[in-house]
Design an enzyme around this catalytic site. Structure first.
Site, mmCIF file in Angstrom:
data_model
loop_
_atom_site.group_PDB
_atom_site.id
_atom_site.type_symbol
_atom_site.label_atom_id
_atom_site.label_comp_id
_atom_site.label_asym_id
_atom_site.label_seq_id
_atom_site.Cartn_x
_atom_site.Cartn_y
_atom_site.Cartn_z
ATOM 1 N N CYS A 172 44.051 42.363 39.260
ATOM 2 C CA CYS A 172 42.849 42.681 40.032
ATOM 3 C C CYS A 172 42.241 44.017 39.623
ATOM 4 O O CYS A 172 41.011 44.176 39.594
ATOM 5 C CB CYS A 172 43.180 42.683 41.522
ATOM 6 S SG CYS A 172 44.583 43.743 41.963
ATOM 7 N N HIS B 177 45.334 45.638 46.304
ATOM 8 C CA HIS B 177 44.338 44.792 45.651
ATOM 9 C C HIS B 177 43.152 45.661 45.244
ATOM 10 O O HIS B 177 42.908 46.721 45.834
ATOM 11 C CB HIS B 177 43.884 43.703 46.618
ATOM 12 C CG HIS B 177 43.104 42.585 45.996
ATOM 13 N ND1 HIS B 177 43.363 42.103 44.725
ATOM 14 C CD2 HIS B 177 42.052 41.843 46.473
ATOM 15 C CE1 HIS B 177 42.528 41.114 44.457
ATOM 16 N NE2 HIS B 177 41.719 40.941 45.490
ATOM 17 N N ASN C 173 35.448 39.142 45.298
ATOM 18 C CA ASN C 173 36.863 38.990 44.990
ATOM 19 C C ASN C 173 36.992 38.340 43.615
ATOM 20 O O ASN C 173 35.995 37.919 43.019
ATOM 21 C CB ASN C 173 37.551 38.146 46.068
ATOM 22 C CG ASN C 173 39.044 38.404 46.142
ATOM 23 O OD1 ASN C 173 39.607 39.145 45.337
ATOM 24 N ND2 ASN C 173 39.702 37.808 47.114
#
Length: 659
Positions: free
Chosen positions: A434, A605, A625
Site C-alpha cells: 500500500c 495502511h 484505496n
C-alpha cells in the site's frame, strides 16, 4: 491553581496531605487517617511496615529511563469525547481470567515484574479473544532479565520488562507451588495467616535464572515462550491512558508509596500521612467516579488478603496522585514468527460484527465480505510505517490561499479532468505494498497536474516496491511512504500500470486473486505474496528503455497536520499520500463516512487523499484505496475529517514533480 480547583470541586471529600504525628502504627495509624479525611478507610495493617518496605523498590524505577519510545496518542482509536464515565477490564473482557487474578509477590521488590507479566497475560488473552489464556511467568522475568531490567528483588524498570518480553520471550508460570506452568513463582507467601510461616528478616533473594521448565511440565523452556511485538511508554495524559486501556487492555504504572498506603482497606486513596517508603508498580484496569471523585481501579500484587475486594485499590485520578506515572504497555502480540500477529476477531461471527457496527451508529454501513478478515491482513503493513521517520522535513504551508477561502468540498477528479489517472483505482492484491501504491498514485497525479496535463502517466508501484530496498522498508511487509517519495526524487520511477498492462514499462507483477465482483481469479495464497525482484528493464515489446522511461520528483516532504494546510496542499498541487492505523471494523466498510467503532489493530495502511466534503453536517476526507474497484464506494472510501481519525492526518506526505 490545580489544587485550588480541586478543593473547590470536592470540598467535603478531598483528602489533603498535612504533616501529622510521627511513628504511628497499627490501629492508631488507621484512626488518625480516618479522622483526617473521608475518601478512604484505613485499618490496622495486615502487613507489617518492614514487610511492605521489602515489597517496594527504589523510587528511581518509577521514572522513565532515557530514550524510551513513547506511544503516539493519535494511533489510538477512541477520541477523548468517546471515553465512558466508568470502565472495568474485568467486565469488558470476562473471558480473560487473568484480568481478575491477584498475584502475591511476597517479600521481594518484584512488583515491576508482577505488574508487567499480569499486563502481558491480559493482553495475550484480549488479542486472541480468549483463545490463549497464559499465565506469563513473573519468576522467569524476575530472575533472567538481569541488569538490563534492574536488580531483581530490589526493583526494576517496567519498560525493560516489556523490552525483555519482546526481545527474549517469557515462559508460562503460576503461583508458588503450581504445577501448571513452566516456571511458577519460587518465593513462598509469608507472614500473617500464611501457612508458610514468617517472612525472612531481610526479604527474599532474587531467584536464580533457570532456563528450564519444572519437572513434569510437557514443554521445553524455549518452546514455551511467548513474545511481545513492541513496547512503549504511554504519555501521562489521563485521556490517553484511558484510550489505551479501552483499546488494548490493562497497563502497568509505577508510583511512589507513602507510609499510610499499607493501611489501606477501601475507598479512593489519596496521600494523607507519612513519608515516602519507596516505589511500586501495579496494574491499572479501569476507572470510575464515586461521590464526584474520579479514580483509577488498580490491581495490587500483595495477595487477596490486602485492600479492597480481594487485592485491589482505587486511587484519585487526574491529579498525578503519589506521582503516579503511566510507564508502559506492550501489545500482546504473541508468537514472534509472525510479521505482526493479527488480533483475533472480537466477534467470530461476521454477521454479528456487521450488526454491531450498523446498530451502533449511522455514519457508515458495514456488510459481510465474501473473503475472511484474514485476507485484509495480507494487504497491510506494520503500524510502525504509519509514523514519519525522525527528521522528515515538512513542506511550507501554502499562504497564497486563506483558510477561510478553502471550499466546503473538493474533488481532484473534477478539478483536473484532463488527468484521467486521478480516478484510476489500483489493486495491490495480497501484498502489503500500500505504501508504494499510495505514493505511485499521487506521484502520477501530480506529474500530470504540474505539467498542465501534458504528461499523463501511470507511475510504477512495482518499481518502487521492488527497487527501493531497505531504505524504504521491507517490500510486501510494508514501507515508509516518505521514502517512496525520496526514491522518486533521487532515483526516478518508470511507468507501470495494472497486472498485465504491456503499455507501460513495469506493470504490477503480483496478480489479482480470489473473487472480484463477477470475475474469479486464481485463489489467494495462504500467506502474502513475496516481494518482486528488482528488474531494471521494461517488459518485452515496450518501446522505451528503463532509464529513459523514468520520471522524477523535485521535492519530497511531510505535509502539515493542520486540516486547512492539507486541503490547500491538495487543491494547489494535487492528491497526497496518507498512512493510518486499520482496525477490524474497517474491513467491513461498504459506504458512508468511516469512524472507528470497535476491534483491535490489524495493521497499518497507506492511501491517496484526493478531496473532501461534508454530508449530514459531518466533515470527511475522500480517499482512494488500492483494494480494487469492487471494494467500498467503487474503490474509494470516506473517513471523518478534522479529528485525526485513526491517525490519518498526522503522517501525510507529498512532493513536487520535476516536469
Amino acid at each position: 491553581m490545580k489544587l485550588l480547583s480541586l478543593i473547590a470541586l470536592v470540598p467535603l471529600t478531598t483528602a489533603l496531605f498535612v504533616p501529622g504525628p510521627k511513628n504511628l502504627k497499627g490501629q492508631a495509624l488507621a484512626d488518625y487517617i480516618n479522622s483526617r479525611q473521608s475518601l478512604w478507610k484505613a485499618e490496622s495493617p495486615k502487613i507489617s511496615l518492614a514487610s511492605v518496605k521489602k515489597r517496594l523498590m527504589d523510587v528511581k524505577y518509577t521514572k522513565h529511563p532515557e530514550g524510551v519510545k513513547m506511544l503516539e496518542a493519535h494511533t489510538l482509536p477512541n477520541a477523548a469525547d468517546d471515553i465512558p464515565d466508568e470502565f472495568d477490564a474485568r467486565t469488558q473482557w470476562p473471558q480473560c481470567q487473568s484480568i481478575s487474578t491477584i498475584r502475591d509477590q511476597s517479600d521481594c521488590g518484584s512488583c515491576w515484574a508482577f505488574a508487567g507479566t499480569e499486563v502481558m497475560s491480559d493482553r495475550i488473552c484480549i488479542a486472541t479473544n480468549g483463545e490463549k489464556q497464559i499465565y506469563v511467568s513473573d519468576d522467569d522475568l524476575l530472575s533472567c532479565c538481569g541488569k538490563t531490567c534492574g536488580d531483581g528483588c530490589d526493583g526494576g524498570w517496567p519498560i525493560e520488562a516489556f523490552n525483555y518480553w519482546k526481545n527474549t520471550g517469557i515462559v508460562s508460570g503460576g503461583r508458588f507451588g503450581s504445577k501448571d506452568g513452566c516456571r511458577p513463582y519460587e518465593l513462598s507467601p509469608c507472614g500473617g495467616d500464611s501457612p508458610y510461616g514468617e517472612c525472612p528478616d531481610n526479604g527474599y533473594d532474587t531467584p536464580k535464572c533457570k532456563k528450564q521448565c519444572q519437572k513434569g511440565y510437557d514443554k521445553n523452556y524455549d518452546a514455551d515462550k511467548t513474545h511481545g511485538k513492541t513496547s512503549y511508554a504511554v504519555p501521562g495524559a489521563v485521556a490517553t491512558v484511558q484510550r489505551e486501556i479501552m483499546a488494548r487492555g490493562p497497563v502497568e504504572v509505577a508510583f511512589t508509596v507513602y507510609e499510610d498506603f499499607y493501611s489501606y482497606k477501601s475507598g479512593v486513596y489519596s496521600h494523607t500521612w507519612g513519608d515516602a517508603l519507596g516505589g511500586h508498580a501495579v496494574r491499572i484496569l479501569g476507572w470510575g467516579t464515586e461521590n464526584s471523585v474520579p479514580y483509577w481501579v488498580v490491581a495490587n500484587s500483595w495477595s487477596e488478603t490486602w485492600g479492597e475486594n480481594g487485592g485491589y485499590f482505587r486511587i484519585v485520578r487526574g491529579t498525578n496522585e503519589s506521582e503516579m506515572r503511566s510507564l508502559l504497555v506492550a501489545l500482546a502480540l504473541v508468537a514472534a514468527s509472525y510479521a505482526f500477529v493479527a488480533q483475533k476477531t472480537i466477534h467470530p461471527d461476521p454477521q454479528a460484527i456487521v450488526n454491531k457496527i450498523n446498530a451502533g451508529q449511522n455514519l457508515w454501513k458495514a456488510a459481510v465480505k465474501a473473503k475472511p478478515i484474514e485476507n485484509i491482513k495480507k494487504k497491510l503493513m506494520d503500524v510502525k510505517y504509519t509514523q514519519l521517520p525522525a527528521g522528515t522535513p515538512e513542506h511550507p504551508e501554502i499562504t497564497t490561499i486563506k483558510d477561510d477561502d478553502v471550499p466546503d468540498s473538493f474533488d481532484a477528479r473534477t478539478a483536473w479532468p484532463n488527468c484521467q489517472n486521478i480516478g484510476f483505482i489500483r489493486d495491490q492484491s495480497d501484498c502489503g505494498s500500500c505504501w508504494a501504491f499510495g505514493a505511485a498514485e499521487a506521484m502520477s497525479d501530480r506529474t500530470c497536474i504540474q505539467s498542465n496535463g501534458n504528461v499523463n502517466v501511470k507511475l510504477s508501484a512495482d518499481d518502487i516496491l521492488s527497487c527501493c530496498g531497505n531504505k524504504c522498508g521491507y517490500g510486501c511487509e510494508g514501507g515508509y511512504p516518505i521514502e517512496a517519495w525520496n526514491f522518486w526524487v533521487k532515483t526516478g520511477i518508470c511507468t507501470g500500470g495494472a497486472f498485465g498492462d504491456t503499455t507501460t514499462c513495469r506493470p504490477y507483477e503480483i496478480p489479482p486473486c480470489g473473487n472480484h465482483g463477477n470475475i474469479t481469479y486464481d485463489p489467494c495464497p495462504d500467506t502474502e505474496y513475496d516481494t518482486p525482484t528488482c528488474k531494471k528493464q521494461c517488459v518485452a515489446g515496450y518501446p522505451t528503455s528503463y532509464i529513459d522511461d523514468k520520471h522524477f520528483g523535485k521535492t519530497a516532504a511531510a505535509v502539515s497536520k493542520k486540516v486547512a494546510a492539507i486541503q490547500k496542499e491538495i487543491m494547489t498541487n494535487g492528491p497526497v499520500e496518507a498512512a493510518y492505523t486499520v482496525y477490524e471494523d474497517f474491513y467491513y466498510y461498504t459506504t458512508g463516512i468511516y469512524k472507528y467503532q470497535f476491534g483491535g489493530i490489524v495493521g497499518g495502511h497507506a492511501v491517496k487523499i484526493l478531496g473532501w466534503g461534508t454530508e449530514g453536517g459531518v466533515d470527511y476526507w475522500l480517499v482512494a484505496n488500492s483494494w480494487a474497484a469492487d471494494w467500498g464506494e467503487s474503490g474509494y472510501f470516506r473517513i471523518l475529517r478534522g479529528t485525526n481519525e485513526c491517525g490519518i492526518e498526522h503522517a501525510i506526505v507529498a512532493g513536487m514533480a520535476k516536469v
